[in-house]
Design a protein around this motif. Structure first.
Motif, PDB file in Angstrom:
ATOM      1  N   VAL A  21       0.912  -1.263   0.120  1.00 18.99           N
ATOM      2  CA  VAL A  21       0.046   0.230  -0.049  1.00 18.99           C
ATOM      3  C   VAL A  21       0.923   1.270  -0.028  1.00 18.99           C
ATOM      4  CG1 VAL A  21      -0.141  -0.082   2.621  1.00 18.99           C
ATOM      5  CG2 VAL A  21      -2.134   0.987   0.948  1.00 18.99           C
ATOM      6  N   THR A  22       0.520   2.429  -0.377  1.00 24.11           N
ATOM      7  CA  THR A  22       1.201   3.687  -0.432  1.00 24.11           C
ATOM      8  C   THR A  22       0.873   4.211   0.737  1.00 24.11           C
ATOM      9  OG1 THR A  22      -0.579   5.026  -1.403  1.00 24.11           O
ATOM     10  CG2 THR A  22       0.972   3.937  -3.190  1.00 24.11           C
ATOM     11  N   ALA A  23       1.948   4.899   1.357  1.00 16.28           N
ATOM     12  CA  ALA A  23       1.585   5.713   2.450  1.00 16.28           C
ATOM     13  C   ALA A  23       2.370   7.016   2.412  1.00 16.28           C
ATOM     14  CB  ALA A  23       1.995   5.162   3.917  1.00 16.28           C
ATOM     15  N   VAL A  42       6.156   4.897  -0.512  1.00 15.83           N
ATOM     16  CA  VAL A  42       5.927   6.172  -0.552  1.00 15.83           C
ATOM     17  C   VAL A  42       6.160   6.564  -2.002  1.00 15.83           C
ATOM     18  CG1 VAL A  42       6.963   8.387   0.271  1.00 15.83           C
ATOM     19  CG2 VAL A  42       7.210   6.247   1.548  1.00 15.83           C
ATOM     20  N   GLY A  43       4.835   6.637  -2.686  1.00 17.15           N
ATOM     21  CA  GLY A  43       4.729   6.550  -4.054  1.00 17.15           C
ATOM     22  C   GLY A  43       4.676   8.149  -4.353  1.00 17.15           C
ATOM     23  N   ASP A  44       5.409   8.555  -5.666  1.00 15.99           N
ATOM     24  CA  ASP A  44       5.193   9.905  -6.075  1.00 15.99           C
ATOM     25  C   ASP A  44       3.806  10.360  -6.186  1.00 15.99           C
ATOM     26  OD1 ASP A  44       4.918   8.490  -8.548  1.00 15.99           O
ATOM     27  OD2 ASP A  44       6.379   9.540  -9.456  1.00 15.99           O
ATOM     28  N   SER A  45       2.668   9.236  -6.473  1.00 15.27           N
ATOM     29  CA  SER A  45       1.138   9.640  -6.218  1.00 15.27           C
ATOM     30  C   SER A  45       1.037  10.572  -4.978  1.00 15.27           C
ATOM     31  CB  SER A  45       0.474   8.395  -6.203  1.00 15.27           C
ATOM     32  OG  SER A  45       0.840   7.550  -5.081  1.00 15.27           O
ATOM     33  N   VAL A 112      14.242   1.237  -3.454  1.00 20.25           N
ATOM     34  CA  VAL A 112      13.573   2.514  -4.321  1.00 20.25           C
ATOM     35  C   VAL A 112      12.810   1.938  -5.515  1.00 20.25           C
ATOM     36  CG1 VAL A 112      15.348   4.252  -3.660  1.00 20.25           C
ATOM     37  CG2 VAL A 112      15.990   2.887  -5.660  1.00 20.25           C
ATOM     38  N   LYS A 113      11.786   2.541  -6.124  1.00 20.14           N
ATOM     39  CA  LYS A 113      11.276   2.254  -7.256  1.00 20.14           C
ATOM     40  C   LYS A 113      11.479   3.261  -8.278  1.00 20.14           C
ATOM     41  CE  LYS A 113       6.714   2.533  -7.724  1.00 20.14           C
ATOM     42  NZ  LYS A 113       6.601   3.607  -9.050  1.00 20.14           N
ATOM     43  N   LEU A 114      11.767   2.837  -9.479  1.00 23.22           N
ATOM     44  CA  LEU A 114      11.745   3.625 -10.836  1.00 23.22           C
ATOM     45  C   LEU A 114      10.986   3.279 -11.904  1.00 23.22           C
ATOM     46  CD1 LEU A 114      13.656   2.015 -12.765  1.00 23.22           C
ATOM     47  CD2 LEU A 114      15.597   3.227 -11.842  1.00 23.22           C
ATOM     48  N   LEU A 182       3.273  -3.615 -12.015  1.00 25.88           N
ATOM     49  CA  LEU A 182       2.576  -3.587 -13.325  1.00 25.88           C
ATOM     50  C   LEU A 182       1.529  -2.824 -13.142  1.00 25.88           C
ATOM     51  CD1 LEU A 182       2.469  -7.758 -14.017  1.00 25.88           C
ATOM     52  CD2 LEU A 182       4.139  -6.079 -14.724  1.00 25.88           C
ATOM     53  N   GLU A 183       1.172  -1.752 -13.893  1.00 31.03           N
ATOM     54  CA  GLU A 183      -0.034  -0.819 -13.666  1.00 31.03           C
ATOM     55  C   GLU A 183      -0.727  -0.926 -15.058  1.00 31.03           C
ATOM     56  OE1 GLU A 183       0.819   2.950 -11.740  1.00 31.03           O
ATOM     57  OE2 GLU A 183      -1.036   3.796 -12.375  1.00 31.03           O
ATOM     58  N   ALA A 184      -2.106  -0.939 -14.729  1.00 28.87           N
ATOM     59  CA  ALA A 184      -3.136  -0.680 -15.609  1.00 28.87           C
ATOM     60  C   ALA A 184      -2.969  -1.442 -17.115  1.00 28.87           C
ATOM     61  CB  ALA A 184      -3.349   0.793 -16.051  1.00 28.87           C
TER      62      ALA A 184
HETATM   63  O1  KIV Z   1       3.207   6.323  -6.849  1.00 30.10           O
HETATM   64  C1  KIV Z   1       2.614   5.515  -6.892  1.00 30.10           C
HETATM   65  O2  KIV Z   1       1.494   5.460  -6.090  1.00 30.10           O
HETATM   66  C2  KIV Z   1       2.991   4.270  -7.379  1.00 30.10           C
HETATM   67  C3  KIV Z   1       1.644   3.132  -7.461  1.00 30.10           C
HETATM   68  C4  KIV Z   1       0.771   3.224  -7.968  1.00 30.10           C
HETATM   69  C5  KIV Z   1       2.433   1.786  -7.668  1.00 30.10           C
HETATM   70  O3  KIV Z   1       3.553   4.148  -8.223  1.00 30.10           O
END
Ligand code: KIV
Length: 282
Positions: A21-23, A42-45, A112-114, A182-184
């Motif tokens: 989950v994001t936070a 910690v998504g850039d969302s 980290v995620k890219l 994997l998104e959408a």
């Molecule tokens: O920034 C975000 O919340 C994300 C998720 C949708 C995977 O990248």
């Protein structure tokens, strides 16, 4: 005990779904911790969800570091992953490694995620992994490049597009990514992908075949206006509850119903008399 990458991989091998989950802040992290999720992103969302920007590309590294550090303070067990913001890793391998290291050293991220699986992102993933920082990949709809993708819409709906996503996911796996978001993308494309990949896939709008699922905190708790994307399931309606609570509070203050006696501090009658006398007001 903090969740480790080998533990996550064991869960994946046993076929147990992974929960992410994001936070973006301390209370969000505490809620995710108490709920027992495996990973917190910690998504850039957070750019849109908590900072009010119109898209994810506006958020800076400094802002993401602040959000990540706040989440770190509220989290013990789940693995903490920070999104590398747009513009913070694309220019060079050095830039990518330096930014990733800041998230680990200054904010306490464990990975980290890219976004994207093109040659640039794959090269950056290799560099960061070689620097000793675990990397999560992200393919399909990658909001940082939404303009180039034609907006925030489903991806991989033609054979050509699905093949490209598949190639990108495999390249990110070869780069050393420990998992791939994997998104959408169509559920049937995910099914093919998971049969080809050795690393866990974390789906968001990618159907049930992914090894795990991720949802945006504000989407699943109903803290965001509108219904959101079709893949969102709302588990609460906290936004409406917050408005109702704030309206009740405003009404109580205006009607002088709040504060009531139980919300007030007291003073000994003798002390009060002395105080009044001192004011010349016995
Ligand atoms: O920034 C975000 O919340 C994300 C998720 C949708 C995977 O990248």
């Amino acid at each position: 005990m903090p969740v480790t990458l080998p533990q996550l991989h064991d869960k994946f091998e046993r076929g147990e779904p992974l929960v992410m989950v994001t936070a973006y802040d301390f209370p969000g992290a505490r809620a995710a911790q108490a709920a027992g999720v495996d990973m917190v992103l910690v998504g850039d969302s957070g750019a849109e969800m908590v900072l009010g920007y119109p898209s994810t590309v506006a958020v800076s590294t400094e802002e993401m570091l602040m959000l990540t550090a706040a989440v770190r303070r509220g989290l013990q067990e789940p693995l903490l992953i920070a999104d590398l913001p747009f513009g913070s890793y694309e220019a060079s391998d050095d830039q990518a490694v330096m930014t990733a290291a800041r998230f680990v050293r200054e904010a306490g991220a464990q990975a980290v995620k890219l976004e994207r699986g093109n040659a640039t992102s794959v090269a950056r993933a290799v560099a960061i992994v070689q620097a000793g920082i675990p990397v999560m990949g992200h393919v399909g709809l990658t909001p940082q490049s939404a303009t180039a993708l034609g907006g925030n819409r489903a991806q991989g709906r033609s054979a050509e597009a699905a093949t490209r996503i598949c190639r990108e996911a495999l390249a990110l796996q070869d780069a050393g990514c420990f998992a791939i978001v994997l998104e959408a993308i169509p559920a049937a494309v995910t099914e093919e992908l998971v049969s080809l990949l050795r690393v866990p896939t974390i789906g968001i709008g990618a159907g049930p075949a992914a090894a795990g699922q991720v949802l945006v905190f504000h989407d699943l708790l109903g803290l965001r206006d509108g219904t959101g994307a079709r893949f969102v399931r709302r588990y609460a309606n906290l936004g409406a509850e917050a408005v109702a609570a704030l309206s009740n509070y405003a009404e109580d203050v205006r009607a002088r119903r709040y504060p009531a006696a139980e919300h007030c501090y007291t003073i000994e009658p003798g002390e009060l008399a002395e105080f009044r006398a001192a004011l010349g007001n016995p």
